[in-house]
Design a protein around this motif. Sequence first.
Motif, mmCIF file in Angstrom:
data_model
loop_
_atom_site.group_PDB
_atom_site.id
_atom_site.type_symbol
_atom_site.label_atom_id
_atom_site.label_comp_id
_atom_site.label_asym_id
_atom_site.label_seq_id
_atom_site.Cartn_x
_atom_site.Cartn_y
_atom_site.Cartn_z
ATOM 1 N N VAL A 57 0.846 -1.199 0.000
ATOM 2 C CA VAL A 57 0.000 0.000 0.000
ATOM 3 C C VAL A 57 0.881 1.249 0.000
ATOM 4 N N ALA A 58 1.933 1.230 0.788
ATOM 5 C CA ALA A 58 2.848 2.377 0.838
ATOM 6 C C ALA A 58 3.537 2.571 -0.507
ATOM 7 N N GLU A 59 3.972 1.475 -1.130
ATOM 8 C CA GLU A 59 4.618 1.576 -2.447
ATOM 9 C C GLU A 59 3.658 2.133 -3.490
ATOM 10 N N GLU A 60 2.394 1.688 -3.440
ATOM 11 C CA GLU A 60 1.397 2.213 -4.368
ATOM 12 C C GLU A 60 1.187 3.704 -4.133
ATOM 13 N N GLY A 61 1.170 4.105 -2.865
ATOM 14 C CA GLY A 61 1.020 5.526 -2.543
ATOM 15 C C GLY A 61 2.184 6.340 -3.071
ATOM 16 N N VAL A 62 3.392 5.809 -2.935
ATOM 17 C CA VAL A 62 4.580 6.504 -3.444
ATOM 18 C C VAL A 62 4.516 6.599 -4.974
ATOM 19 N N ALA A 63 4.139 5.495 -5.613
ATOM 20 C CA ALA A 63 4.046 5.504 -7.084
ATOM 21 C C ALA A 63 3.010 6.525 -7.543
ATOM 22 N N ALA A 65 2.029 9.200 -5.926
ATOM 23 C CA ALA A 65 2.571 10.537 -5.664
ATOM 24 C C ALA A 65 3.592 10.929 -6.727
ATOM 25 N N GLU A 66 4.407 9.970 -7.165
ATOM 26 C CA GLU A 66 5.393 10.255 -8.217
ATOM 27 C C GLU A 66 4.701 10.614 -9.527
ATOM 28 N N VAL A 67 3.625 9.901 -9.857
ATOM 29 C CA VAL A 67 2.873 10.199 -11.076
ATOM 30 C C VAL A 67 2.282 11.606 -10.985
ATOM 31 N N GLU A 68 1.700 11.938 -9.836
ATOM 32 C CA GLU A 68 1.124 13.275 -9.655
ATOM 33 C C GLU A 68 2.208 14.352 -9.731
#
Length: 134
Positions: A57-63, A65-68
């Motif tokens: 879940v944290a990795e998905e959140g980071v990914a 955020a990187e896209v945004e």
Amino acid sequence: RIAPRSLFYEDLPGDATPGRASKARLPSSGPEAASQASLSARRARAAEQRIEAAGRVAEEGVAHAEVELEAAERKMVAIRCRLAEEERAAEAQVDGQRAELEARLGRMESQACLEREELRAAQARKQRACAEEV
């Protein structure tokens, strides 16, 4: 979101941490000890799976955020380009207006010079006419 501590830790027999089963005793041998060991192993695996899920879940959140962030950076570059274009257009417009005003001023100065010459010529004619009358 950070998972509450209870997701990662469960009451284990013999654990002396406050809020947990601190007075329970672990059996030292026999089928009950094997059962407790099996239970502890299952709990450890479950806790490990919850930790891995939280990591995903944290990795998905980071990914995300990187896209945004990349999208925001692209927007910022587009805005900068548009501002630069608008600035160049404004400068060109100002330069055009300046050239137009300078040309107009030149025409006005030429007209004023002609009018002064005409005025001098008229004054000279008037003086000659007055001199001829006298």
